[in-house]
Design a protein around this motif. Structure first.
Motif, PDB file in Angstrom:
ATOM      1  N   GLY A  49     -11.288   1.698  -5.363  1.00 16.49           N
ATOM      2  CA  GLY A  49     -10.800   0.731  -4.379  1.00 16.49           C
ATOM      3  C   GLY A  49      -9.345   0.391  -4.592  1.00 16.49           C
ATOM      4  N   PHE A  50      -8.688   0.038  -3.492  1.00 12.96           N
ATOM      5  CA  PHE A  50      -7.344  -0.513  -3.601  1.00 12.96           C
ATOM      6  C   PHE A  50      -7.445  -1.990  -3.979  1.00 12.96           C
ATOM      7  N   PHE A  51      -6.530  -2.415  -4.808  1.00 12.86           N
ATOM      8  CA  PHE A  51      -6.426  -3.833  -5.173  1.00 12.86           C
ATOM      9  C   PHE A  51      -5.278  -4.406  -4.357  1.00 12.86           C
ATOM     10  N   TYR A  52      -5.606  -5.321  -3.446  1.00 14.05           N
ATOM     11  CA  TYR A  52      -4.604  -5.864  -2.522  1.00 14.05           C
ATOM     12  C   TYR A  52      -4.330  -7.325  -2.829  1.00 14.05           C
ATOM     13  N   HIS A  53      -3.047  -7.654  -2.889  1.00  9.35           N
ATOM     14  CA  HIS A  53      -2.652  -9.051  -3.079  1.00  9.35           C
ATOM     15  C   HIS A  53      -2.442  -9.717  -1.726  1.00  9.35           C
ATOM     16  N   SER A  54      -3.306 -10.658  -1.388  1.00 12.27           N
ATOM     17  CA  SER A  54      -3.116 -11.378  -0.123  1.00 12.27           C
ATOM     18  C   SER A  54      -2.235 -12.604  -0.363  1.00 12.27           C
ATOM     19  N   ASN A  55      -1.690 -13.102   0.740  1.00 16.18           N
ATOM     20  CA  ASN A  55      -0.833 -14.297   0.712  1.00 16.18           C
ATOM     21  C   ASN A  55       0.484 -14.076  -0.027  1.00 16.18           C
ATOM     22  N   GLU A  56       0.385 -13.842  -1.319  1.00 16.48           N
ATOM     23  CA  GLU A  56       1.572 -13.607  -2.139  1.00 16.48           C
ATOM     24  C   GLU A  56       1.731 -12.114  -2.332  1.00 16.48           C
ATOM     25  N   GLY A  57       2.742 -11.540  -1.734  1.00 15.92           N
ATOM     26  CA  GLY A  57       2.961 -10.118  -1.925  1.00 15.92           C
ATOM     27  C   GLY A  57       2.551  -9.318  -0.706  1.00 15.92           C
ATOM     28  N   LYS A  58       1.294  -9.513  -0.279  1.00 14.51           N
ATOM     29  CA  LYS A  58       0.765  -8.769   0.857  1.00 14.51           C
ATOM     30  C   LYS A  58       1.009  -7.277   0.686  1.00 14.51           C
ATOM     31  N   GLU A  59       0.506  -6.758  -0.425  1.00 17.88           N
ATOM     32  CA  GLU A  59       0.711  -5.348  -0.715  1.00 17.88           C
ATOM     33  C   GLU A  59      -0.414  -4.837  -1.601  1.00 17.88           C
ATOM     34  N   ILE A  60      -0.615  -3.508  -1.496  1.00 16.17           N
ATOM     35  CA  ILE A  60      -1.586  -2.842  -2.368  1.00 16.17           C
ATOM     36  C   ILE A  60      -0.875  -2.541  -3.675  1.00 16.17           C
ATOM     37  N   VAL A  61      -1.415  -3.058  -4.774  1.00 17.57           N
ATOM     38  CA  VAL A  61      -0.698  -2.968  -6.045  1.00 17.57           C
ATOM     39  C   VAL A  61      -1.338  -2.018  -7.047  1.00 17.57           C
ATOM     40  N   GLY A  62      -2.578  -1.620  -6.806  1.00 19.39           N
ATOM     41  CA  GLY A  62      -3.190  -0.739  -7.783  1.00 19.39           C
ATOM     42  C   GLY A  62      -4.535  -0.212  -7.337  1.00 19.39           C
ATOM     43  N   ILE A  63      -5.143   0.553  -8.216  1.00 19.85           N
ATOM     44  CA  ILE A  63      -6.438   1.176  -7.931  1.00 19.85           C
ATOM     45  C   ILE A  63      -7.452   0.737  -8.980  1.00 19.85           C
ATOM     46  N   PRO A  92      -1.778   1.562 -11.691  1.00 19.41           N
ATOM     47  CA  PRO A  92      -0.988   0.797 -10.724  1.00 19.41           C
ATOM     48  C   PRO A  92      -0.383   1.724  -9.686  1.00 19.41           C
ATOM     49  N   MET A  93      -0.001   1.169  -8.550  1.00 25.55           N
ATOM     50  CA  MET A  93       0.797   1.904  -7.584  1.00 25.55           C
ATOM     51  C   MET A  93       2.222   1.971  -8.137  1.00 25.55           C
ATOM     52  N   PRO A  94       2.748   3.175  -8.323  1.00 25.62           N
ATOM     53  CA  PRO A  94       4.148   3.254  -8.776  1.00 25.62           C
ATOM     54  C   PRO A  94       5.041   2.434  -7.850  1.00 25.62           C
ATOM     55  N   GLN A  95       4.713   2.496  -6.560  1.00 27.80           N
ATOM     56  CA  GLN A  95       5.437   1.684  -5.586  1.00 27.80           C
ATOM     57  C   GLN A  95       4.417   0.966  -4.711  1.00 27.80           C
ATOM     58  N   PRO A  96       4.281  -0.359  -4.866  1.00 28.39           N
ATOM     59  CA  PRO A  96       3.273  -1.092  -4.077  1.00 28.39           C
ATOM     60  C   PRO A  96       3.467  -0.849  -2.582  1.00 28.39           C
ATOM     61  N   VAL A  97       2.350  -0.741  -1.866  1.00 23.52           N
ATOM     62  CA  VAL A  97       2.416  -0.456  -0.435  1.00 23.52           C
ATOM     63  C   VAL A  97       2.227  -1.762   0.340  1.00 23.52           C
TER      64      VAL A  97
END
Length: 139
Positions: A49-63, A92-97
Motif C-alpha cells: 500500500g501507499f502511505f499517504y499524508h493527508s492534511n499536512e503534506g498531501k502526498e504519498i510518502v512511502g510504501i 520511502p518514496m525517493p520523491q514524494p508524490v
DNA sequence: GCCAACGTTGGC
DNA sequence: GCCAACGTTGGC
C-alpha cells in the motif's frame, strides 16, 4: 497481489513513526467507515500500500506491506465491528508524490484518492501503482 | 478557518 | 425504509 492506499494525518501517525516502528509492523487503528473496513478485510498478507499524508503534506510518502491480516481493532468498543491490519514500512518514496501532481496526471484522474477523497483506505489498480512508483522515483 | 462532500444516525 | 439533521474528513 493487490495494491492499496492508506491515509494518515501525520500529526496522528506519520511515515517516520511507521519507519521507526520497524519490521514487525504496527496495527493500523482508527478506521471507522464501512467502505474502508471492507477494504481492510480484503487485504492479504504481502499486499502493498501507499502511505499517504493527508492534511499536512498531501502526498504519498512511502510504501507499506501488510504483515498481518484483519483482526479486531483494540481501540474500538467491545461490540463494535471495526478491524485493523498490521503494516510495516517497506521503502520511502525517493520523491514524494503530491496530490496536486496526481490530479494533473490524466491517467490517474479516476483514482479513488481523487474520486472518493474522504475514503481513508482505498484500492489502487496495478496501472496506478506502477505510474505512481515511477513518478516517485521508484522502478 | 471555512466549507463541500458525504457517511451515519435517528425520528417518523 | 426514507430522509433531514448532524458530524467528520480533508482540500483549499
Amino acid at each position: 497481489m493487490a495494491y492499496w492506499l492508506m491515509k494518515s494525518e501525520p500529526d496522528a501517525w506519520s511515515w517516520d513513526q511507521q519507519v521507526k516502528a520497524g519490521g514487525k509492523g504496527t496495527e493500523w487503528t482508527g478506521v471507522r467507515n464501512f467502505t474502508a473496513r471492507k477494504n481492510l478485510m480484503t487485504m492479504k498478507k504481502g499486499d502493498r500500500g501507499f502511505f499517504y499524508h493527508s492534511n499536512e503534506g498531501k502526498e504519498i510518502v512511502g510504501i507499506v506491506e501488510i504483515v498481518k491480516e484483519h483482526h479486531p481493532d483494540p481501540t474500538a468498543g467491545k461490540d463494535e465491528p471495526w478491524v485493523v491490519v498490521d503494516v510495516k514500512a517497506v521503502e520511502p518514496m525517493p520523491q514524494p508524490v503530491k496530490l496536486e501532481v496526481i490530479k494533473k496526471e490524466a491517467k490517474l484522474k479516476d483514482m479513488a484518492l481523487i474520486k472518493y477523497s474522504r475514503l481513508s483506505v482505498q484500492p489502487v489498480t496495478a496501472d496506478e501503482w506502477k505510474a505512481i512508483c515511477k513518478m516517485g522515483g521508484l522502478k
